[in-house]
Design a protein around this motif. Structure first.
Motif, PDB file in Angstrom:
ATOM      1  N   GLY A 360       0.864  -1.320   0.068  1.00 13.63           N
ATOM      2  CA  GLY A 360      -0.048   0.112  -0.013  1.00 13.63           C
ATOM      3  C   GLY A 360       0.781   1.280  -0.115  1.00 13.63           C
ATOM      4  O   GLY A 360       0.397   2.270  -0.813  1.00 13.63           O
ATOM      5  N   ARG A 361       1.743   1.447   0.906  1.00 16.11           N
ATOM      6  CA  ARG A 361       2.567   2.585   1.083  1.00 16.11           C
ATOM      7  C   ARG A 361       4.108   2.232   1.279  1.00 16.11           C
ATOM      8  O   ARG A 361       4.341   1.352   2.057  1.00 16.11           O
ATOM      9  N   PRO A 362       4.943   2.707   0.674  1.00 16.42           N
ATOM     10  CA  PRO A 362       6.280   2.424   0.689  1.00 16.42           C
ATOM     11  C   PRO A 362       7.104   3.072   2.266  1.00 16.42           C
ATOM     12  O   PRO A 362       6.550   3.990   2.716  1.00 16.42           O
ATOM     13  N   PRO A 363       7.897   2.148   2.641  1.00 17.32           N
ATOM     14  CA  PRO A 363       8.666   2.635   3.842  1.00 17.32           C
ATOM     15  C   PRO A 363       9.674   3.824   3.387  1.00 17.32           C
ATOM     16  O   PRO A 363      10.044   4.219   2.211  1.00 17.32           O
ATOM     17  N   ALA A 364      10.513   4.191   4.483  1.00 13.10           N
ATOM     18  CA  ALA A 364      11.585   5.045   4.102  1.00 13.10           C
ATOM     19  C   ALA A 364      12.717   3.931   3.392  1.00 13.10           C
ATOM     20  O   ALA A 364      13.066   4.679   2.658  1.00 13.10           O
ATOM     21  N   ASN A 365      12.734   2.888   3.865  1.00 12.86           N
ATOM     22  CA  ASN A 365      13.796   2.011   2.980  1.00 12.86           C
ATOM     23  C   ASN A 365      13.463   0.874   3.490  1.00 12.86           C
ATOM     24  O   ASN A 365      12.738   0.326   4.418  1.00 12.86           O
TER      25      ASN A 365
END
Ligand code: ASP
Ligand code: MG
Length: 420
Positions: A360-365
């Protein structure tokens, strides 16, 4: 209607197979549609085949031929939706609602020529508009169209969502409703996971990431089409009134859903489990060999939508990894088998896996997330696993018995209300 009155808004509704699985269900859907129409709208209803009818038709074909010609498969599979459209049209007449059923070809769904995986090129919806102008409810067979060579095509499994969205775009419909046997898009399957929550709204991008990760609530191609054409989309239940999930264009301004999850800042929206997947991993240091594999694989896959795919092609190192349903991927592997296994080749095929996707949504890395996830896997004594992460999706490949143990802890860690 007085001559000056604005035309009633057009609503496109799509009913999935389990919503139309019996004649009783078809009757119930017809009554709901009659009530909706009485409330003041023009209705276009896109239907799927009843229950598992498409599977049954496909099974019939495989009994007759191990490799049915794709054109003939399309002739056969398109029948399922014709059954439900005509029955629903009859049921509407019984409710006193004038209706007409139309096949994909009759309502101008023009596709390319790739049988069983065709893409919609345009929709010439004049006949649908004429029928609406005559006061009819138009019942459309989803999942099918016609090529410019006048051949009947189908849009790939689950393709009637795409029919609904494409018709809604062509007709300038007020909204397109995908009605199902579930109440909307959830953080996980509410039958399996304690604390699974329904999303009130998701953006097109968020919905696309969740759909591409294998969540079967809306077909990924339908989401992409809706995003491209700005079609307002709603996913909800056909069985009872429910607020459902709205798919909206803009990002939410209020980020009440932003998870804490330090330090990785992973912000998934959904946990999706897909059984019976396989991973094919082909690598070689010989670019010419790789080009041969690549061309053969491309021919074998046609328009297949994979669960994940990674391609690297550079000097001295070429690799193609693909995550897909085990059966079609095994067919690709078999097709390539005679040509792989040279000295610089590395080939791997693993099947019998379950893919758990946080999407759904990407993390920082992803590196930081991998550290956390690995600790969770160790806590639950998962010995064998593989992590594949990119974009907005983390995929965990595990054995099915481990998958069932991991679902709840993964949801608790990343999607439960208290992690918000
Ligand atoms: N009946 C087709 C299938 O089962 C199309 C659809 O349901 O959307 O794949
Ligand atoms: Mg179906």
């Amino acid at each position: 209607m007085p001559a000056s009155a604005a035309p009633l808004p057009i609503l496109v509704r799509k009913y999935g197979g389990s919503s139309l699985a019996s004649v009783d269900r078809i009757g119930a859907v017809a009554r709901d549609l009659a009530a909706k129409r009485a409330g003041g709208c023009r209705l276009v209803v896109v239907v799927s085949a009843m229950g598992r009818h498409t599977d049954e038709l496909e099974h019939l074909a495989r009994q007759v031929s191990p490799q049915p010609p794709r054109r003939e498969l399309d002739m056969l599979l398109s029948v399922g939706e014709r059954v439900s459209m005509s029955l629903l049209s009859m049921a509407l007449e019984v409710c006193g609602v004038p209706a007409i059923s139309l096949t994909g070809s009759q309502c101008g769904v023009i596709t390319d020529e790739s049988h069983t995986e065709a893409r919609i090129l345009e929709v010439r919806a004049d006949r649908v508009r004429e029928a609406l102008d005559r006061g009819l409810v138009v019942v459309v067979a989803g999942f099918q169209g016609v090529s410019r060579q006048k051949e009947i095509t189908t849009l790939g499994r689950g393709g009637s969502d795409a029919t609904a969205v494409a018709l809604a775009a062509a007709l300038g419909a007020e909204r397109c409703e995908i009605l199902k046997d579930v109440d909307g898009v959830f953080t996980a399957d509410p039958h399996l996971i304690e604390g699974a929550r329904r999303h009130d709204a998701l953006t097109y991008d968020e919905m696309a990431a969740v759909a591409e990760a294998g969540c079967e609530v809306v077909h990924p191609r339908a989401v992409a089409y809706a995003r491209e054409h700005g079609v307002p989309l709603f996913v909800g239940s056909s069985f009872h009134d429910s607020p459902g999930t709205l798919i909206i264009p803009a990002a939410r301004t209020d980020d009440r859903d932003a998870p804490v999850n330090p330090p990785s800042r992973l912000r998934p929206l959904s946990l999706v489990a897909t059984d019976d997947v396989a991973l094919l991993d082909l690598a070689t240091d010989d670019p010419a060999r790789f080009a041969g594999w690549r061309d053969a694989a491309a021919a074998a896959c046609r328009g297949d939508l994979f669960l994940g795919e990674w391609l690297e092609q550079g000097p001295g190192r070429c690799r193609w990894r693909v995550l897909h349903r085990a059966e079609p991927l095994a067919r690709v592997r078999d097709r390539l088998a005679p040509d792989v296994g040279g000295p610089g080749d590395a080939v791997r095929f693993r099947r019998g896996l379950t893919c758990l996707a946080l999407a759904g949504r990407p993390p920082a890395n992803w590196v930081t997330v991998a550290c956390q996830v690995e600790a969770l896997l160790a806590d639950h004594a998962v010995a064998e696993s593989e992590i594949l992460a990119d974009g907005a999706v983390l995929r965990l490949l595990v054995r099915p018995e481990d998958a069932s143990r991991l679902l709840q802890p993964l949801h608790d860690a990343y999607l439960a209300a208290e992690t918000r």
